[in-house]
Write a protein that holds these residues in place. Structure first.
Motif, PDB file in Angstrom:
ATOM      1  N   ARG A  42      23.862  34.955 -19.249  1.00 32.92           N
ATOM      2  CA  ARG A  42      23.745  34.635 -17.803  1.00 32.92           C
ATOM      3  C   ARG A  42      24.448  35.467 -16.577  1.00 32.92           C
ATOM      4  NH1 ARG A  42      26.100  30.646 -21.296  1.00 32.92           N
ATOM      5  NH2 ARG A  42      27.753  30.618 -20.495  1.00 32.92           N
ATOM      6  N   ALA A  43      23.919  35.458 -15.712  1.00 30.50           N
ATOM      7  CA  ALA A  43      24.262  35.525 -14.245  1.00 30.50           C
ATOM      8  C   ALA A  43      25.677  35.355 -14.029  1.00 30.50           C
ATOM      9  CB  ALA A  43      24.024  35.338 -13.313  1.00 30.50           C
ATOM     10  N   GLU A  59      21.058  46.329 -18.528  1.00 30.34           N
ATOM     11  CA  GLU A  59      19.482  45.495 -18.498  1.00 30.34           C
ATOM     12  C   GLU A  59      18.770  46.277 -19.370  1.00 30.34           C
ATOM     13  OE1 GLU A  59      19.354  42.644 -18.747  1.00 30.34           O
ATOM     14  OE2 GLU A  59      21.785  42.011 -17.082  1.00 30.34           O
ATOM     15  N   GLU A  64      13.700  40.283 -16.692  1.00 25.92           N
ATOM     16  CA  GLU A  64      14.972  39.346 -16.626  1.00 25.92           C
ATOM     17  C   GLU A  64      16.027  39.729 -15.174  1.00 25.92           C
ATOM     18  OE1 GLU A  64      19.157  38.762 -19.670  1.00 25.92           O
ATOM     19  OE2 GLU A  64      17.082  39.568 -19.920  1.00 25.92           O
ATOM     20  N   THR A  67      15.381  38.843 -11.734  1.00 22.76           N
ATOM     21  CA  THR A  67      15.943  38.010 -11.057  1.00 22.76           C
ATOM     22  C   THR A  67      17.388  37.597 -11.574  1.00 22.76           C
ATOM     23  OG1 THR A  67      16.032  36.818 -13.385  1.00 22.76           O
ATOM     24  CG2 THR A  67      14.106  36.015 -11.827  1.00 22.76           C
ATOM     25  N   LYS A  68      18.525  38.534 -12.162  1.00 21.28           N
ATOM     26  CA  LYS A  68      19.355  38.413 -12.704  1.00 21.28           C
ATOM     27  C   LYS A  68      20.523  39.156 -11.753  1.00 21.28           C
ATOM     28  CE  LYS A  68      21.019  38.596 -17.146  1.00 21.28           C
ATOM     29  NZ  LYS A  68      21.319  38.796 -18.505  1.00 21.28           N
TER      30      LYS A  68
END
Length: 241
Positions: A42-43, A59, A64, A67-68
């Motif tokens: 999670r961010a 990452e 993914e 957005t993060k």
């Protein structure tokens, strides 16, 4: 569930272990960059890691990250904190080059000339300069990315034509093993490949070795790693939602 306090204590412990591994072979801990692999995390956990002093995050998946990374940057900006340096460490297709160049500062998985050429084209379009590492497949496993060691000199030579991509090192993911010592020969081989390439075209900045993950990073440091990529050791089990 992992909390910000958990991450802070884990990072403190990992820094001690990195320092101890470096000391065993006469190295300084400042020679080693700790990269936190935030895949499927999670961010808010990433933000907690940055608050605890982690300056490099990674990452594996472009979708993914799309957005993060903006969410993390926005939250950090609201707190007056500088954004970390983002590394892309997953296998990369050419059709994702534009997004990767936009989102990341370091691309650690360049393993073929057409991919590098496309990243170069996108970097020119976006007026960006990025550090890249050439990924080497040391285990011969077909499911893993990476150039074959015998083809590495040709890829490095091709990289000399890239003006916006700086080749700063090599990256590898050894075959999975329960015993960290089983990875030592692969780490030594990557170091040897880097040393063999020094002085060749494209190798002007070739110094980095990105190798070592949660299970074997101390052995990697003993064999010369300058970047270790740790996910579970920082953020907890991957199965966490």
């Amino acid at each position: 569930m992992t909390s910000g306090t958990d991450i802070e204590s884990r990072l403190a412990s990992l820094r001690e272990r990195i320092a101890a591994a470096a000391a065993r072979v006469g190295r300084k801990p400042t020679e080693i960059t700790l990269v936190g692999v935030a895949k499927r995390k999670r961010a808010e956990l990433v933000v907690a890691a940055v608050r605890a002093g982690l300056r490099d995050l990674a990452e594996n998946y472009v979708q993914e990250a799309a957005t993060k990374i903006p969410a993390v940057r926005a939250q950090l900006a609201s707190e007056g904190l500088a954004a970390p340096r983002w590394h892309f460490v997953g296998q990369l297709q050419r059709n994702k080059a534009r997004d990767v160049v936009e989102l990341f500062d370091v691309i650690a998985s360049v393993d073929r000339e057409p991919l590098g050429a496309e990243l170069e084209r996108r970097a020119i379009q976006q007026d960006r300069r990025l550090d890249v590492l050439l990924q080497v497949n040391l285990s011969g496993e077909p499911q893993k990315g990476g150039v074959e060691p015998s083809a590495l000199p040709a890829l490095l030579a091709a990289s000399a034509r890239w003006s916006r991509l700086r080749v700063v090192g090599l990256m590898a993911v050894p075959a999975a093993a329960e015993d960290p010592e089983a990875s030592r020969p692969a780490f030594a081989r990557l170091r040897a490949l880097r040393d063999e390439l020094r002085g060749k075209a494209g190798a002007e900045r070739l110094s980095g070795l990105s190798m070592g993950m949660t299970g074997d990073f101390e052995v990697a440091i003993e064999e010369g790693a300058t970047i270790v990529r740790l996910g579970t050791a920082i953020f907890g089990a991957r199965s966490e939602p």
